[in-house]
Design a protein around this motif. Structure first.
Motif, PDB file in Angstrom:
ATOM      1  N   GLN A  44      16.053  12.370   0.401  1.00  0.00           N
ATOM      2  CA  GLN A  44      17.280  11.602   0.660  1.00  0.00           C
ATOM      3  C   GLN A  44      17.606  10.698  -0.527  1.00  0.00           C
ATOM      4  OE1 GLN A  44      16.488   9.467   4.293  1.00  0.00           O
ATOM      5  NE2 GLN A  44      16.998  11.219   5.581  1.00  0.00           N
TER       6      GLN A  44
ATOM      7  N   ARG B 231      24.105  11.670  -6.932  1.00  0.00           N
ATOM      8  CA  ARG B 231      25.547  11.400  -6.897  1.00  0.00           C
ATOM      9  C   ARG B 231      25.911  10.213  -7.787  1.00  0.00           C
ATOM     10  NH1 ARG B 231      25.040  16.219  -5.684  1.00  0.00           N
ATOM     11  NH2 ARG B 231      25.747  16.965  -3.664  1.00  0.00           N
TER      12      ARG B 231
ATOM     13  N   ILE C  39      24.380   7.238  -7.678  1.00  0.00           N
ATOM     14  CA  ILE C  39      24.076   5.956  -7.053  1.00  0.00           C
ATOM     15  C   ILE C  39      22.734   5.452  -7.588  1.00  0.00           C
ATOM     16  CG2 ILE C  39      23.630   4.818  -4.835  1.00  0.00           C
ATOM     17  CD1 ILE C  39      25.472   7.008  -3.573  1.00  0.00           C
ATOM     18  N   ARG C  40      22.705   4.228  -8.067  1.00  0.00           N
ATOM     19  CA  ARG C  40      21.490   3.677  -8.675  1.00  0.00           C
ATOM     20  C   ARG C  40      20.391   3.520  -7.624  1.00  0.00           C
ATOM     21  NH1 ARG C  40      25.842   1.717 -11.164  1.00  0.00           N
ATOM     22  NH2 ARG C  40      25.894   1.848 -13.438  1.00  0.00           N
TER      23      ARG C  40
ATOM     24  N   GLY D 277      21.279   2.906   6.699  1.00  0.00           N
ATOM     25  CA  GLY D 277      21.260   4.097   7.542  1.00  0.00           C
ATOM     26  C   GLY D 277      20.210   3.972   8.631  1.00  0.00           C
TER      27      GLY D 277
ATOM     28  N   GLU E 185      21.374   1.504  11.243  1.00  0.00           N
ATOM     29  CA  GLU E 185      22.660   1.759  11.897  1.00  0.00           C
ATOM     30  C   GLU E 185      22.548   1.888  13.414  1.00  0.00           C
ATOM     31  OE1 GLU E 185      25.648   1.426  10.926  1.00  0.00           O
ATOM     32  OE2 GLU E 185      26.505   2.210  12.783  1.00  0.00           O
TER      33      GLU E 185
ATOM     34  N   GLU F 109      20.084  15.575   4.956  1.00  0.00           N
ATOM     35  CA  GLU F 109      20.781  14.852   6.021  1.00  0.00           C
ATOM     36  C   GLU F 109      20.407  13.387   5.901  1.00  0.00           C
ATOM     37  OE1 GLU F 109      20.070  16.590   9.820  1.00  0.00           O
ATOM     38  OE2 GLU F 109      20.685  18.590   9.147  1.00  0.00           O
ATOM     39  N   ILE F 110      21.388  12.515   5.988  1.00  0.00           N
ATOM     40  CA  ILE F 110      21.104  11.088   5.858  1.00  0.00           C
ATOM     41  C   ILE F 110      21.655  10.340   7.059  1.00  0.00           C
ATOM     42  CG2 ILE F 110      21.218   9.086   4.332  1.00  0.00           C
ATOM     43  CD1 ILE F 110      21.503  10.951   2.026  1.00  0.00           C
ATOM     44  N   PRO F 111      20.870  10.255   8.113  1.00  0.00           N
ATOM     45  CA  PRO F 111      21.341   9.610   9.341  1.00  0.00           C
ATOM     46  C   PRO F 111      21.750   8.163   9.086  1.00  0.00           C
ATOM     47  CG  PRO F 111      19.218  10.696   9.701  1.00  0.00           C
ATOM     48  CD  PRO F 111      19.489  10.744   8.236  1.00  0.00           C
ATOM     49  N   GLY F 112      22.807   7.766   9.730  1.00  0.00           N
ATOM     50  CA  GLY F 112      23.207   6.354   9.681  1.00  0.00           C
ATOM     51  C   GLY F 112      24.066   5.976   8.483  1.00  0.00           C
ATOM     52  N   VAL F 113      24.178   6.863   7.486  1.00  0.00           N
ATOM     53  CA  VAL F 113      25.018   6.546   6.325  1.00  0.00           C
ATOM     54  C   VAL F 113      26.279   7.405   6.405  1.00  0.00           C
ATOM     55  CG1 VAL F 113      25.175   6.542   3.808  1.00  0.00           C
ATOM     56  CG2 VAL F 113      22.995   6.005   4.921  1.00  0.00           C
TER      57      VAL F 113
ATOM     58  N   ASN G 164      31.043   5.608   3.357  1.00  0.00           N
ATOM     59  CA  ASN G 164      30.240   4.619   2.634  1.00  0.00           C
ATOM     60  C   ASN G 164      29.462   5.240   1.481  1.00  0.00           C
ATOM     61  OD1 ASN G 164      31.086   2.494   4.143  1.00  0.00           O
ATOM     62  ND2 ASN G 164      29.272   2.412   5.458  1.00  0.00           N
ATOM     63  N   PHE G 165      28.967   6.409   1.730  1.00  0.00           N
ATOM     64  CA  PHE G 165      28.178   7.124   0.730  1.00  0.00           C
ATOM     65  C   PHE G 165      29.041   7.444  -0.498  1.00  0.00           C
ATOM     66  CE2 PHE G 165      27.437  11.763  -0.292  1.00  0.00           C
ATOM     67  CZ  PHE G 165      26.460  11.560  -1.237  1.00  0.00           C
TER      68      PHE G 165
ATOM     69  N   ALA H 248      30.036   4.383  -2.424  1.00  0.00           N
ATOM     70  CA  ALA H 248      28.962   3.892  -3.299  1.00  0.00           C
ATOM     71  C   ALA H 248      28.892   4.732  -4.573  1.00  0.00           C
ATOM     72  CB  ALA H 248      27.625   3.919  -2.558  1.00  0.00           C
ATOM     73  N   ALA H 249      29.087   6.048  -4.413  1.00  0.00           N
ATOM     74  CA  ALA H 249      29.023   6.942  -5.576  1.00  0.00           C
ATOM     75  C   ALA H 249      30.189   6.670  -6.532  1.00  0.00           C
ATOM     76  CB  ALA H 249      29.028   8.397  -5.114  1.00  0.00           C
TER      77      ALA H 249
ATOM     78  N   ALA I 268      29.686   3.267  -8.208  1.00  0.00           N
ATOM     79  CA  ALA I 268      28.640   3.306  -9.239  1.00  0.00           C
ATOM     80  C   ALA I 268      29.195   3.721 -10.602  1.00  0.00           C
ATOM     81  CB  ALA I 268      27.521   4.264  -8.819  1.00  0.00           C
TER      82      ALA I 268
ATOM     83  N   VAL J 207      26.177  11.394   6.721  1.00  0.00           N
ATOM     84  CA  VAL J 207      26.105  12.441   5.708  1.00  0.00           C
ATOM     85  C   VAL J 207      25.243  13.626   6.172  1.00  0.00           C
ATOM     86  CG1 VAL J 207      25.397  12.993   3.346  1.00  0.00           C
ATOM     87  CG2 VAL J 207      26.385  10.745   3.860  1.00  0.00           C
ATOM     88  N   ASN J 208      25.881  14.762   6.338  1.00  0.00           N
ATOM     89  CA  ASN J 208      25.226  16.031   6.693  1.00  0.00           C
ATOM     90  C   ASN J 208      24.458  16.012   8.021  1.00  0.00           C
ATOM     91  OD1 ASN J 208      26.121  17.309   4.323  1.00  0.00           O
ATOM     92  ND2 ASN J 208      24.410  16.446   3.163  1.00  0.00           N
TER      93      ASN J 208
ATOM     94  N   GLN K  36      32.398  16.278  -2.254  1.00  0.00           N
ATOM     95  CA  GLN K  36      31.790  15.309  -3.180  1.00  0.00           C
ATOM     96  C   GLN K  36      32.099  15.664  -4.619  1.00  0.00           C
ATOM     97  OE1 GLN K  36      27.577  14.733  -2.153  1.00  0.00           O
ATOM     98  NE2 GLN K  36      28.107  15.367  -0.082  1.00  0.00           N
TER      99      GLN K  36
ATOM    100  N   LEU L  91      34.000  13.293  -7.256  1.00  0.00           N
ATOM    101  CA  LEU L  91      33.257  12.707  -8.372  1.00  0.00           C
ATOM    102  C   LEU L  91      33.654  13.305  -9.728  1.00  0.00           C
ATOM    103  CD1 LEU L  91      29.792  12.379  -6.606  1.00  0.00           C
ATOM    104  CD2 LEU L  91      31.568  10.640  -6.898  1.00  0.00           C
TER     105      LEU L  91
END
Ligand SMILES: Nc1ncnc2c1ncn2[C@@H]1O[C@H](COP(=O)(O)OP(=O)(O)OP(=O)(O)O)[C@@H](O)[C@H]1O
Ligand SMILES: [Mg+2]
Lengths: 449, 255
Positions: free
Chosen positions: A400, A407, A409-410, A421, A424, B91-95, B99-100, B103-104, B107, B142-143, B158, B162
């Motif tokens: 993750q 992408r 992101i630092r 996450g 959440e 898969e990134i639960p909760g994000v 928002n993801f 952030a990208a 950045a 995310v996913n 994405q 980007l």
């Protein structure tokens, strides 16, 4: 032959001497005698009780060497306009602001809310005007989780706090906010919030704990060393729905204790959420009683532990009546050399059949040097119940992390996103947008330092 | 317009060499397809270029516009213009997607520069519409719980947001139904039609994708190397004859 005897542990009072207590009493002399009597008794208990011994199971894993009562003081008053951080960030139905144990600012309830009979006042005024209500609920639950000494200290030195009373059938649409500041080096504060939600009422109360300290010269990030022993009583009558949020953001040098006691009556629904961000060492004890059929309690907590912070959380869910349910979810994110302790116990009384109780502690490790301790426990005396508990500690997921970094992101930001996450599931439970944003902001701040 | 040069690249996982001296140059705006049997090292190549920490580069170099990327962290490589569309996106639960991606995008801004939220959402929604992704997806994690096809579409979303200089697309076509394949291909083609189109390395098992996204070159990867290169017709030939054909051609050389 010399006789070997173990000396009884010293009963330490530290800065909280008899003289300090007398000075406190002199300031609250106008309060009802029954209350002053309770404070005197509490002081006697505090003075007679030794510091927690190593052998006490209720302090397993805790760092006892740093639990000191020395070097603190009952702070002088400050005015609201003297506080460095005055932005409250929440525009609830009303708010009270305390600094150094005294009321410094307030916004009364709007007329319609007040008309409905909701009382939102200081504890001192409530003691004078609604003595019976206060007597029935203020610190009415015993300290059961190991901090008898500190709970007694809180009761003895409690000077003022917030009182929220919502009468039968009344809904407080906007949240009520209570702000507690500690200001000045060594300041000892004893915040308290008492919430009484009568039959079929509905209310949301938010407590904010914050140090108003200039960063210390030694370490600009840590702030001043302070001492806080706070308490919260939450009583939810038949069918009441009470939501309580607490955001603990004391200075990074503070020694903090916080005691929550919740009573949920028949069909009441209580949700409490504690955010732990501040302090050097913070102990939180949460005691939830499901005392009549149909009562439900949600106990949620989020912790961001960094640097050398230690968060010590002890919980007790007691099911005293049939068909009650409770759901505890404590989530900790650990960075650096931080340490967390979770010790939870579910107790089901013999006649509390059909209890449905859940307890879960989840730790997200962002550092190999951090330490998460979990001690989940069950004590079940009924035979027809569903109780589950679990604790997990997991390293942040590398795939993750890589996905986010790939992408652009630092790394630090990726970790922050993953922590959000992880949180959440709990953050999503806060319906009120402003409170949600406030919580988010406090968490975000932790990733900046 | 950017160029990617992969020079005599060797990649190991643990002690095991996977990629064994691979050479490939993708000129500005070109599309190269890599085909090859399972386990031959295609994903390894793509992930190692993106900077995945599990893969050790034991030899050679990867240059983006003449600059080696090997000493860069994955996030630096991405900000330099590399993009990897994963074969198996995490898969990134909760994000949430919103928002993801935010952030990208953030950045990539200069320090202190604030993201223009209105403009961001406008752009995001336009790209989502193009890829026929329901706008409700922005609030989904995310996913998390996405179908295979949804994940792949989300990768292209994405990429569209980007605007990389060089995109490595690892089996973006697998798991897509016929309609989704066309939508994704159209998405990629619209990215190609932009003013400064990225170079694209397309890893695929199916010639079908190449009907939609027409490659400039097709390469066959075998046991960690490129063993055969050609134009689009090579893909058709592979489809007809299978990898055994390549193996037989190789036999004398490897004997
Ligand atoms: N993290 C890992 N640990 C150990 N072995 C790995 C790892 N990643 C890949 N491998 C091995 O490296 C080899 C190449 O794998 P890779 O995923 O690059 O193949 P591929 O060409 O992408 O295959 P496919 O067409 O099935 O996607 C395989 O034998 C695989 O098992
Ligand atoms: Mg692969």
């Amino acid at each position: 032959m010399a006789q070997i005897s173990t000396p009884a542990p010293a009963s330490v009072v530290g800065s909280f001497t008899r003289e300090a207590f007398d000075a406190h009493l002199a300031r609250v002399a106008h309060l009802p005698p029954w209350w002053l009597e309770r404070q005197r008794a509490a002081y006697a208990r505090f003075a007679a009780t030794p510091m927690p011994p190593r052998t006490n199971e209720g302090w397993r894993f805790s760092n006892l060497s740093t639990l000191t009562l020395e070097g603190f003081n009952l702070p002088a008053p400050v005015r609201f306009d003297q506080l460095a951080h005055r932005e409250l960030g929440v525009t609830g139905a009303g708010h009270l602001v305390f600094a150094n144990n005294r009321l410094v600012a307030s916004q009364p309830l709007d007329a319609s809310t007040a008309d409905a009979g909701i009382i939102f006042d200081t504890l001192q005024n409530a003691l004078l005007k609604h003595g019976d209500l206060v007597k029935a609920h203020l610190l009415a639950q015993p300290s059961k989780l190991g901090s008898d000494k500190f709970a007694a200290l809180h009761e003895a030195f409690l000077e003022d706090g917030a009182f929220i009373y919502v009468p039968k059938g009344v809904t407080a649409t906007l949240p009520v906010g209570v702000f507690h500041y500690a200001s000045g080096p060594g300041a000892a504060v004893f915040p308290h919030t008492l919430v009484i939600a009568e039959e079929n009422s509905k209310v949301t109360v938010a407590d904010f704990f914050r140090s108003d300290s200039q960063p210390s010269t030694l370490n600009p990030q840590l702030g001043e060393r302070q001492f806080a022993v706070g308490g919260n009583d939450l009583y939810a009558g038949h069918g009441a729905q009470a939501t309580y949020l607490a955001m603990q953001d004391w200075s990074r040098e503070t020694l903090s204790f916080q005691f929550n006691a919740t009573v949920a009556r028949r069909d009441a629904k209580v949700l409490s959420l504690n955010l732990h961000a501040g302090a050097r060492q913070a102990r939180h004890e949460s005691f939830s009683q499901l005392s009549a059929p149909g009562a439900h309690s949600e106990m949620l907590a989020l912790t961001v532990a960094h640097g050398a912070q230690e968060f010590d959380q002890r919980t007790l869910q007691i099911h005293q009546a049939p068909n009650t349910s409770s759901n505890l979810l404590y989530k900790n994110a650990l960075l650096d050399q931080a340490k967390t302790i979770f010790s939870g116990l579910i107790v089901v009384d013999p006649d509390a059949q059909k209890t449905d109780a859940y307890q879960s502690n989840r730790n997200l490790m962002l550092s190999d040097e951090a330490e998460a301790n979990s001690l989940p426990g069950l004590e079940i005396q009924a035979n027809d119940v569903r109780c589950t508990h679990g604790a997990t500690s997991a390293r942040i997921d590398r795939e993750q992390e890589f996905y986010l970094e790939s992408r652009g992101i630092r790394a630090a930001q990726a970790q922050e996103l993953l922590v959000f996450g992880f949180f959440e599931e709990v953050l999503g439970r806060i319906e009120h947008q402003e409170l949600h944003d406030r919580l988010t902001e406090i968490i975000r701040e932790k990733f900046k330092t | 317009m950017s160029q990617l040069e992969i020079k005599d690249l060797h990649i190991s996982i643990g002690d095991k060499p996977i990629v064994k001296g691979l050479n490939l140059t993708i000129k500005p705006g070109q599309v190269h397809a890599i085909m090859g049997p399972n386990g031959t090292g295609k994903s390894t190549l793509a992930k190692a270029i993106a900077g995945h920490p599990d893969y050790a580069i034991t030899g050679g170099d990867v240059l983006l516009d003449g600059q080696s990327v090997l000493a860069m962290e994955p996030d630096e490589r991405a900000r330099a213009g590399l993009f990897l569309a994963f074969q198996y996106p995490s898969e990134i639960p909760g994000v949430s997607i919103a928002n993801f991606l935010r952030a990208a995008v953030q950045a990539r801004l200069a320090e202190g520069e604030e993201l223009d939220a209105t403009g961001y959402y406008k752009r995001l929604y336009a790209k989502m519409d193009l890829l026929k992704i329901d706008r409700k997806f922005t609030s989904r994690a995310v996913n998390d719980g996405f179908s295979g096809g949804e994940k792949k579409r989300c990768e292209i979303l994405q990429m569209a947001m980007l605007e990389p200089k060089m995109a490595l697309m690892d089996e973006t076509d697998s798991g897509l139904d016929i309609d989704a394949l066309r939508i994704v291909a159209e998405g990629v083609n619209s990215i190609r039609a932009a003013a400064n189109p990225p170079g694209i390395l397309l890893i695929t098992h199916y010639q079908r994708l190449l009907d939609y996204i027409v490659p400039d070159h097709v390469h066959v990867m075998w046991d960690g190397r490129i063993v055969k290169s050609g134009d689009k017709s090579l893909a058709l030939e592979l489809e007809a004859k299978g990898y055994d054909w390549v193996k037989q051609e190789l036999a004398p050389a490897t004997a």
